[in-house]
Design a protein around this motif. Structure first.
Motif, PDB file in Angstrom:
ATOM      1  N   VAL A  79      26.753  -7.687  19.582  1.00  0.00           N
ATOM      2  CA  VAL A  79      26.930  -7.598  21.031  1.00  0.00           C
ATOM      3  C   VAL A  79      27.852  -6.419  21.349  1.00  0.00           C
ATOM      4  N   VAL A  80      27.628  -5.852  22.531  1.00  0.00           N
ATOM      5  CA  VAL A  80      28.468  -4.747  22.987  1.00  0.00           C
ATOM      6  C   VAL A  80      29.747  -5.354  23.561  1.00  0.00           C
ATOM      7  N   TRP A  81      30.815  -5.289  22.769  1.00  0.00           N
ATOM      8  CA  TRP A  81      32.060  -5.967  23.150  1.00  0.00           C
ATOM      9  C   TRP A  81      32.890  -5.118  24.115  1.00  0.00           C
ATOM     10  N   ASP A  82      32.786  -3.804  23.995  1.00  0.00           N
ATOM     11  CA  ASP A  82      33.384  -2.920  24.999  1.00  0.00           C
ATOM     12  C   ASP A  82      32.628  -1.604  24.990  1.00  0.00           C
ATOM     13  N   LEU A  83      32.662  -0.939  26.143  1.00  0.00           N
ATOM     14  CA  LEU A  83      31.893   0.297  26.314  1.00  0.00           C
ATOM     15  C   LEU A  83      32.612   1.130  27.359  1.00  0.00           C
ATOM     16  N   GLY A  84      32.681   2.432  27.124  1.00  0.00           N
ATOM     17  CA  GLY A  84      33.338   3.293  28.103  1.00  0.00           C
ATOM     18  C   GLY A  84      33.395   4.725  27.611  1.00  0.00           C
ATOM     19  N   ASP A 148      51.290  -9.879  24.614  1.00  0.00           N
ATOM     20  CA  ASP A 148      51.108 -11.325  24.792  1.00  0.00           C
ATOM     21  C   ASP A 148      49.654 -11.760  24.806  1.00  0.00           C
ATOM     22  N   ARG A 149      48.755 -10.806  24.753  1.00  0.00           N
ATOM     23  CA  ARG A 149      47.352 -11.157  24.909  1.00  0.00           C
ATOM     24  C   ARG A 149      46.611 -10.959  23.591  1.00  0.00           C
ATOM     25  N   ASP A 150      45.736 -11.900  23.282  1.00  0.00           N
ATOM     26  CA  ASP A 150      44.833 -11.739  22.149  1.00  0.00           C
ATOM     27  C   ASP A 150      43.443 -11.502  22.725  1.00  0.00           C
ATOM     28  N   LEU A 151      43.138 -10.243  22.953  1.00  0.00           N
ATOM     29  CA  LEU A 151      41.925  -9.873  23.682  1.00  0.00           C
ATOM     30  C   LEU A 151      40.658 -10.315  22.942  1.00  0.00           C
ATOM     31  N   VAL A 152      40.706 -10.194  21.616  1.00  0.00           N
ATOM     32  CA  VAL A 152      39.542 -10.572  20.807  1.00  0.00           C
ATOM     33  C   VAL A 152      39.235 -12.065  20.947  1.00  0.00           C
ATOM     34  N   ALA A 153      40.299 -12.873  21.005  1.00  0.00           N
ATOM     35  CA  ALA A 153      40.094 -14.318  21.155  1.00  0.00           C
ATOM     36  C   ALA A 153      39.705 -14.673  22.587  1.00  0.00           C
ATOM     37  N   ASP A 154      40.306 -13.970  23.547  1.00  0.00           N
ATOM     38  CA  ASP A 154      40.092 -14.311  24.957  1.00  0.00           C
ATOM     39  C   ASP A 154      38.714 -13.888  25.465  1.00  0.00           C
ATOM     40  N   GLU A 155      38.160 -12.842  24.867  1.00  0.00           N
ATOM     41  CA  GLU A 155      36.916 -12.258  25.368  1.00  0.00           C
ATOM     42  C   GLU A 155      35.871 -12.249  24.261  1.00  0.00           C
ATOM     43  N   PRO A 156      35.183 -13.353  24.036  1.00  0.00           N
ATOM     44  CA  PRO A 156      34.271 -13.433  22.895  1.00  0.00           C
ATOM     45  C   PRO A 156      32.932 -12.717  23.098  1.00  0.00           C
ATOM     46  N   GLY A 157      32.504 -12.539  24.326  1.00  0.00           N
ATOM     47  CA  GLY A 157      31.126 -12.122  24.564  1.00  0.00           C
ATOM     48  C   GLY A 157      30.940 -10.654  24.894  1.00  0.00           C
ATOM     49  N   SER A 158      29.692 -10.349  25.212  1.00  0.00           N
ATOM     50  CA  SER A 158      29.265  -8.993  25.548  1.00  0.00           C
ATOM     51  C   SER A 158      29.754  -8.576  26.922  1.00  0.00           C
ATOM     52  N   VAL A 159      30.193  -7.317  27.069  1.00  0.00           N
ATOM     53  CA  VAL A 159      30.532  -6.800  28.404  1.00  0.00           C
ATOM     54  C   VAL A 159      29.278  -6.504  29.215  1.00  0.00           C
ATOM     55  N   LEU A 160      28.139  -6.428  28.559  1.00  0.00           N
ATOM     56  CA  LEU A 160      26.886  -6.114  29.266  1.00  0.00           C
ATOM     57  C   LEU A 160      26.199  -7.376  29.778  1.00  0.00           C
TER      58      LEU A 160
END
Ligand code: MN
Length: 175
Positions: A79-84, A148-160
């Protein structure tokens, strides 16, 4: 020169469930996607060092690939986890060094403007364990840092699409 935003090179982070789960960070450099496999994914905490294993360059067509990969060592789900886009942020003698040159020197800083990742990250060629492919990925302490943030845990899915790797796998099972 054209529109500077449009001219900015692309980056992607793909969450790849193959034989092991990892995140592939890819930077557009001279028409290809220079790539690292990051087992734990990027951290927004400047104190956290993440192993980043240099892997084969990929074609630009891989930038927004999401789905089920059927064959070869990468078989699994992506999955596309981040794009920019990103900006060269490597400095040497007060000047900004193009990322292609920074790669050769083994010290790269890029400023990411993604949907999830913001600010600068440093990639350093450490050759840890005597392995030529080993780099470290570390957040630069800037406005995009967040201890303070665990981005990988907080955001499991695709940005698309919002889909997770498990969603894709279940889709295959259902066929
Ligand atoms: Mn991969």
């Amino acid at each position: 020169m054209g529109d500077p935003e449009r001219d900015a090179p692309a980056f992607v982070v793909q969450k790849h469930q193959a034989s092991t789960l990892h995140f592939d960070l890819r930077l557009e450099v001279d028409g290809v996607l220079v790539s690292w496999a990051v087992p734990k994914g990027p951290s927004t905490d400047p104190a956290v060092k993440r192993l980043a294993v240099r892997v084969d360059d990929h074609a630009m067509s891989h930038l927004d690939v999401e789905g089920v990969l059927g064959a070869g060592p990468g078989a699994g789900t992506v999955v596309v986890w981040d794009l920019g886009t990103y900006r060269d942020d490597t400095r040497r003698d007060g000047r900004t060094v193009p990322t292609a040159d920074a790669l050769e020197a083994g010290h790269v800083r890029v400023r990411l403007e993604g949907r999830r990742l913001h600010g600068a990250w440093a990639l350093t060629h450490t050759r840890m364990g005597g392995l030529e492919r080993n780099w470290l990925l570390v957040k630069v302490d800037d406005d995009g840092a967040d201890r303070d943030r665990d981005l990988v845990a907080d955001e499991p899915g695709s940005v698309l699409t919002g889909r997770t790797n498990d969603d894709l796998a279940r889709g295959v099972d259902a066929v």
